[in-house]
Design an enzyme around this catalytic site. Sequence first.
Site, PDB file in Angstrom:
ATOM      1  N   ALA A  45      -7.328  -4.464  -9.360  1.00  0.00           N
ATOM      2  CA  ALA A  45      -6.249  -4.993 -10.199  1.00  0.00           C
ATOM      3  C   ALA A  45      -6.319  -6.503 -10.340  1.00  0.00           C
ATOM      4  O   ALA A  45      -6.004  -7.046 -11.407  1.00  0.00           O
ATOM      5  CB  ALA A  45      -4.899  -4.580  -9.625  1.00  0.00           C
ATOM      6  N   GLU A  47      -8.752  -8.401 -10.770  1.00  0.00           N
ATOM      7  CA  GLU A  47      -9.726  -8.829 -11.760  1.00  0.00           C
ATOM      8  C   GLU A  47      -9.311  -8.525 -13.208  1.00  0.00           C
ATOM      9  O   GLU A  47      -9.953  -8.989 -14.150  1.00  0.00           O
ATOM     10  CB  GLU A  47     -11.087  -8.183 -11.481  1.00  0.00           C
ATOM     11  CG  GLU A  47     -11.785  -8.696 -10.242  1.00  0.00           C
ATOM     12  CD  GLU A  47     -11.224  -8.154  -8.922  1.00  0.00           C
ATOM     13  OE1 GLU A  47     -11.297  -8.880  -7.906  1.00  0.00           O
ATOM     14  OE2 GLU A  47     -10.712  -7.013  -8.914  1.00  0.00           O
ATOM     15  N   VAL A  72      -1.829  -0.557  -7.274  1.00  0.00           N
ATOM     16  CA  VAL A  72      -1.853  -1.257  -5.991  1.00  0.00           C
ATOM     17  C   VAL A  72      -0.872  -0.518  -5.086  1.00  0.00           C
ATOM     18  O   VAL A  72       0.307  -0.386  -5.418  1.00  0.00           O
ATOM     19  CB  VAL A  72      -1.453  -2.741  -6.137  1.00  0.00           C
ATOM     20  CG1 VAL A  72      -1.585  -3.455  -4.791  1.00  0.00           C
ATOM     21  CG2 VAL A  72      -2.296  -3.437  -7.193  1.00  0.00           C
ATOM     22  N   ILE A  73      -1.382  -0.008  -3.972  1.00  0.00           N
ATOM     23  CA  ILE A  73      -0.546   0.720  -3.013  1.00  0.00           C
ATOM     24  C   ILE A  73      -0.343  -0.160  -1.787  1.00  0.00           C
ATOM     25  O   ILE A  73      -1.303  -0.711  -1.244  1.00  0.00           O
ATOM     26  CB  ILE A  73      -1.204   2.063  -2.618  1.00  0.00           C
ATOM     27  CG1 ILE A  73      -1.367   2.957  -3.860  1.00  0.00           C
ATOM     28  CG2 ILE A  73      -0.374   2.771  -1.545  1.00  0.00           C
ATOM     29  CD1 ILE A  73      -2.103   4.266  -3.607  1.00  0.00           C
ATOM     30  N   GLU A  76      -0.799  -2.347   5.153  1.00  0.00           N
ATOM     31  CA  GLU A  76      -0.211  -2.898   6.378  1.00  0.00           C
ATOM     32  C   GLU A  76      -0.124  -4.416   6.389  1.00  0.00           C
ATOM     33  O   GLU A  76       0.451  -4.999   7.311  1.00  0.00           O
ATOM     34  CB  GLU A  76      -1.036  -2.441   7.577  1.00  0.00           C
ATOM     35  CG  GLU A  76      -1.035  -0.934   7.757  1.00  0.00           C
ATOM     36  CD  GLU A  76      -1.952  -0.488   8.883  1.00  0.00           C
ATOM     37  OE1 GLU A  76      -2.644  -1.335   9.478  1.00  0.00           O
ATOM     38  OE2 GLU A  76      -1.968   0.711   9.162  1.00  0.00           O
ATOM     39  N   THR A  77      -0.678  -5.072   5.380  1.00  0.00           N
ATOM     40  CA  THR A  77      -0.689  -6.532   5.366  1.00  0.00           C
ATOM     41  C   THR A  77       0.010  -7.050   4.119  1.00  0.00           C
ATOM     42  O   THR A  77       0.414  -6.280   3.248  1.00  0.00           O
ATOM     43  CB  THR A  77      -2.139  -7.068   5.375  1.00  0.00           C
ATOM     44  OG1 THR A  77      -2.752  -6.727   4.129  1.00  0.00           O
ATOM     45  CG2 THR A  77      -2.942  -6.468   6.523  1.00  0.00           C
ATOM     46  N   HIS A  79      -1.371  -8.532   1.746  1.00  0.00           N
ATOM     47  CA  HIS A  79      -2.321  -8.497   0.631  1.00  0.00           C
ATOM     48  C   HIS A  79      -1.666  -7.879  -0.611  1.00  0.00           C
ATOM     49  O   HIS A  79      -1.823  -8.393  -1.724  1.00  0.00           O
ATOM     50  CB  HIS A  79      -3.556  -7.681   1.050  1.00  0.00           C
ATOM     51  CG  HIS A  79      -4.585  -7.531  -0.012  1.00  0.00           C
ATOM     52  ND1 HIS A  79      -5.437  -8.558  -0.365  1.00  0.00           N
ATOM     53  CD2 HIS A  79      -4.904  -6.486  -0.810  1.00  0.00           C
ATOM     54  CE1 HIS A  79      -6.239  -8.147  -1.322  1.00  0.00           C
ATOM     55  NE2 HIS A  79      -5.938  -6.900  -1.625  1.00  0.00           N
ATOM     56  N   ARG A 118       3.924   8.485 -11.304  1.00  0.00           N
ATOM     57  CA  ARG A 118       3.966   7.463 -12.342  1.00  0.00           C
ATOM     58  C   ARG A 118       2.723   7.469 -13.223  1.00  0.00           C
ATOM     59  O   ARG A 118       2.785   7.155 -14.403  1.00  0.00           O
ATOM     60  CB  ARG A 118       4.166   6.092 -11.695  1.00  0.00           C
ATOM     61  CG  ARG A 118       5.585   5.922 -11.204  1.00  0.00           C
ATOM     62  CD  ARG A 118       5.735   4.839 -10.147  1.00  0.00           C
ATOM     63  NE  ARG A 118       7.119   4.715  -9.729  1.00  0.00           N
ATOM     64  CZ  ARG A 118       7.745   5.564  -8.921  1.00  0.00           C
ATOM     65  NH1 ARG A 118       7.114   6.623  -8.445  1.00  0.00           N
ATOM     66  NH2 ARG A 118       9.013   5.383  -8.592  1.00  0.00           N
TER      67      ARG A 118
END
Length: 154
Positions: A45, A47, A72-73, A76-77, A79, A118
């Site tokens: 995503a 890019e 984008v899922i 744990e961070t 990011h 979705r």
Amino acid sequence: MNRAPHLLLVEAPYYAHLAALLREGAERAVAAAGASCEIVAVPGAFEIPAAIALAAKAAAGRFDGFVALGCVIRGETTHYDHICAETARSLQDLAVRDGLAVGYGILTVENEAQALVRAAPVEHKTGGRDKGGEAVRACLALVELRRRFRGNEG
């Protein structure tokens, strides 16, 4: 006389099965509108905005609009937060600063189950929300609005 809109669909197939569902809905919406499209893939995503900017500059006038497709899922961070925020901001910059018609079809979700609902087109067995098709329809609405403001130029 207006020619049919020609769009560039930029997909991030990081999650290939989700990208395929988004693309299916997007392609159906393009066909239903009598428009045409080309599709390019980028690694993720993040890019997508760069690919749209490159296409808008290198192929000026070739595309009437651009559609961003990806997912984008949350992990744990942090990011996730950075990718979501920067991707959305960059796409909005392209739309506002450069006057590009951009449809936003990047899912930002907590888990795969949310993404599946979705991403899937309404016609799909899951009865999805067709976010790929929705992004194309939003892009086409902006293309039409731009044509209206320009006095219906092709």
